[in-house]
Scaffold this active site. Structure first.
Site, PDB file in Angstrom:
ATOM      1  CB  CYS A 191      -1.539   7.052   1.853  1.00 21.16           C
ATOM      2  SG  CYS A 191      -2.485   6.050   2.824  1.00 21.16           S
TER       3      CYS A 191
ATOM      4  CD  GLU B 260      -1.828   2.220   1.675  1.00 22.40           C
ATOM      5  OE1 GLU B 260      -1.253   3.052   1.150  1.00 22.40           O
ATOM      6  OE2 GLU B 260      -2.249   2.267   3.018  1.00 22.40           O
TER       7      GLU B 260
HETATM    8  O1  LIG Z   1      -1.288   6.578   4.839  1.00 19.73           O
HETATM    9  C1  LIG Z   1      -2.508   5.863   4.644  1.00 19.73           C
HETATM   10  C2  LIG Z   1      -3.586   6.284   5.606  1.00 19.73           C
HETATM   11  C3  LIG Z   1      -4.494   5.394   5.638  1.00 19.73           C
HETATM   12  C4  LIG Z   1      -5.619   5.966   6.530  1.00 19.73           C
HETATM   13  C5  LIG Z   1      -6.747   5.187   6.876  1.00 19.73           C
HETATM   14  O2  LIG Z   1      -6.866   3.678   6.835  1.00 19.73           O
HETATM   15  O3  LIG Z   1      -7.720   5.335   7.036  1.00 19.73           O
END
Ligand SMILES: O=CCCCC(=O)O
Length: 471
Positions: free
Chosen positions: A266, A232
Site C-alpha cells: 500500500c 488502513e
Molecule cells: O500494504 C501496506 C504495506 C505496509 C508495509 C509496511 O508497514 O512497511
C-alpha cells in the site's frame, strides 16, 4: 464456500486447502477469545511483556521456516520474507518494552478541574477483530497484535484466504509463547462471515488493512453496531523529484520503493512526479534500474521480483497498463505479459499519462510505475495530491525550504523526505482521505483500542498521585 488455500504463485499449484469453519465453530472461537479477554485483562503488563518477548524469540528461532511458508503462500522473495519475520520480532520487543510507559496513568492538571487528583487511565476494551491482507502476511497482523495483546485486549484474526498457514502459525506462536488459550485466535472463514463476527456483542472493535471497498463494508457494519474501527486502505503514493535532488540516489530508491514486495504494498511509491529540469535524467536511470531487476523464483537469492500473489491480481495490473497504452501512453520498459507458469509481471515504467487513463487515478498493485512531468513546485503538489488516496508520500529535494513545504503540503498520513516510505514501530502509521483513518504503531496505535478513561477524584480521598498504574 470460500476457497481457503495455499496456492504457490510461482507455479500456480494448489498445495493445501482448508475447510471454512462452520457457524458453530466460529461461535466457539469467538467465545474462547472472549473468555481469554477476561483472563488477559487481569494479568500485569510485566507478565504480558514476558509472553510477548517469548513470542519474539520464537519468531527469531523459526524465522527461516516461517519465511518459506510466506513465500510459498504469496510469492514474496524469501529474503524479504526473512526480513519481515525479523521486523515482527522487533515490533513485539518494542511493545513489550514500551507498554508500561504507553499504558501508565497520565496525570492531568487537577487544580484546573478542581480535583484532588485527575488523570487518564488506559484500559483494554475486549476482543478486537483483525481483518488482514496477504501482502505482508505476518507484519500486518503483528503490528495490530503486539500492541493489542500488550494492552490486555485479545485478537480474532480473519486473514486473507490465500495465507491460511501463516495465519495459523501466528496463533500457534502466541500460544507457545504462553499467552492464555484463545488470546489470539485465527478463524478460517470467508469475508461473508465478517458481518456476523462484528455484530457479535462479544467483539468490541475492528481493524482492517485492505482495499477501499473492504474498508467501506467494515465501516458500514461497525457504524450500525457502534463499534470503533481503524482502517488502513489503499494508496497511490507520490514520489516527487525536484531539481535540487540527488537524482541518481532518487532513481535507485524509486526502484526499490516501487518494486518492494513485488510491487504489492500500500505504501509502495506508485506515481513518480518529476520536475522537468531533471525529468530526462531521472527517467533514463529509473527505467534502466527497473529493467535490470531480475524476475523469477522467489526462493532464489538472486531474484529481485517474484510473482504477483494471484492470477486475478496480475490480470488487473496488465489491464491497467493496456488501458494506458491503448489511450496513448508510452512504455519505457516492461509492459508485456510473460509466458510460462506462475503469475510474473515485469517491472514496467509508463509515461505520457492523462486523466482519462486508469493509471492516472487508480492504485496499481504490481511493479508498474507511472511517470509524470511537472514544471513547478505548485504543479508537483497538485499532481501529488490529485488522487482520492492519502497514505504515504515521498519528496526528494535538498532545499530546506522545500522540505518544510512538502512536509506541510503533501496530503498524506506519512511524508518521507529524501527516503522511502516505510513503517517503524516508533512512528504512527496510517492515512487520510480514502486511505483510511486511525493510526497503527507507536503509542497512538496501542491506544486506538484502549478505553482512554478520565478519572477525577474529589476531596475526602487520600491523594496517592497518578502514574503508578499500568494494567
Ligand atoms: O500494504 C501496506 C504495506 C505496509 C508495509 C509496511 O508497514 O512497511
Amino acid at each position: 464456500m470460500p476457497h481457503i488455500a495455499t496456492t504457490n504463485p510461482a507455479t500456480g499449484q494448489v498445495l493445501k486447502t482448508y475447510e471454512a469453519m462452520s457457524t458453530e465453530q466460529l461461535d466457539g472461537a469467538i467465545e474462547r477469545t472472549h473468555l481469554a479477554y477476561q483472563q488477559l485483562r487481569a494479568t500485569t503488563v510485566d507478565q504480558r511483556a514476558r509472553w510477548m518477548n517469548a513470542a519474539a524469540d520464537l519468531l527469531d528461532a523459526e524465522r527461516d521456516e516461517i519465511a518459506r511458508i510466506m513465500t510459498t503462500e504469496m510469492g514474496k522473495t524469501y529474503a524479504s520474507a526473512q526480513a519481515e519475520v525479523t521486523k515482527c520480532a522487533t515490533a513485539a520487543r518494542f511493545y513489550a518494552d514500551q507498554a508500561p510507559a504507553f499504558l501508565a496513568d497520565e496525570p492531568a492538571d487537577s487544580a484546573a478541574v478542581k480535583a484532588t487528583r485527575a488523570f487518564i487511565r488506559y484500559q483494554p476494551i475486549g476482543v478486537v477483530l483483525a481483518v488482514m491482507p496477504w501482502n505482508f502476511p505476518l507484519w500486518q497482523v503483528m503490528r495490530f497484535a503486539a500492541p493489542a495483546l500488550m494492552a490486555g485486549n485479545t485478537g480474532l484474526l480473519k486473514h486473507a484466504s490465500n495465507v491460511p498457514q501463516t495465519a495459523l502459525l501466528l496463533e500457534d506462536v502466541f500460544r507457545r509463547a504462553g499467552f492464555p488459550e484463545g488470546a489470539f485466535t485465527t478463524v478460517l472463514v470467508g469475508s461473508d462471515a465478517v458481518d456476523r463476527i462484528l455484530s457479535d456483542p462479544r467483539v468490541r472493535a475492528a481493524t482492517l488493512t485492505g482495499s477501499e471497498p473492504a474498508g467501506r463494508s467494515i465501516a458500514q457494519i461497525a457504524g450500525r453496531e457502534l463499534k470503533k474501527t481503524v482502517l488502513e486502505l489503499g494508496g497511490s503514493d507520490p514520489f516527487v523529484v525536484m531539481p535540487s535532488a540527488d537524482v541518481d540516489r532518487a532513481a535507485e530508491v524509486a526502484t526499490t520503493a516501487r518494486c518492494q514486495n513485488n510491487g504489492q504494498s500500500c505504501i509502495a511509491a506508485k506515481r513518480f512526479i518529476v520536475h522537468t529540469d531533471v525529468f530526462d535524467a531521472f527517467a533514463e536511470k529509473f527505467a534502466a534500474n527497473m529493467a535490470a531487476l531480475r524476475v523469477g523464483d522467489p526462493m532464489d537469492a538472486d531474484t529481485d521480483v517474484g510473482p504477483l500473489a494471484s492470477e486475478r491480481g496480475r490480470d488487473e495490473v496488465h489491464a491497467q497498463v493496456r488501458d494506458a497504452v491503448d489511450k496513448g501512453a508510452t512504455v519505457l520498459c516492461g509492459g508485456e505479459l510473460p509466458g510460462g507458469d506462475g503469475w510474473f509481471y515485469p517491472p514496467t515504467v509508463v509515461t505520457d499519462l492523462t486523466p482519462q487513463m486508469r493509471m492516472w487515478s487508480e492504485e496499481v498493485f504490481g511493479p508498474v510505475a507511472g511517470l509524470f512531468r511537472v514544471s513547478s513546485y505548485e504543479e508537483a503538489i497538485e499532481v501529488a495530491n490529485g488522487t482520492s488516496f492519502g497514505l504515504g508520500s515521498n519528496a526528494w529535494t535538498r532545499d530546506p525550504d522545500e522540505q518544510e513545504r512538502f512536509a506541510t503540503d503533501l496530503d498524506a498520513g506519512n511524508v518521507f523526505v529524501n527516503g522511502m516510505t516505510t513503517s517503524y514501530p516508533e512512528l504512527p502509521f496510517g492515512g487520510v482521505k480514502n486511505s483510511g483513518y486511525g493510526r497503527e504503531l507507536s503509542a497512538l496505535g496501542m491506544r486506538e483500542f484502549c478505553n482512554t478513561k478520565t478519572v477525577w477524584v474529589g476531596e475526602g480521598v487520600a491523594s496517592a498521585g497518578a502514574g503508578a498504574h499500568a494494567e
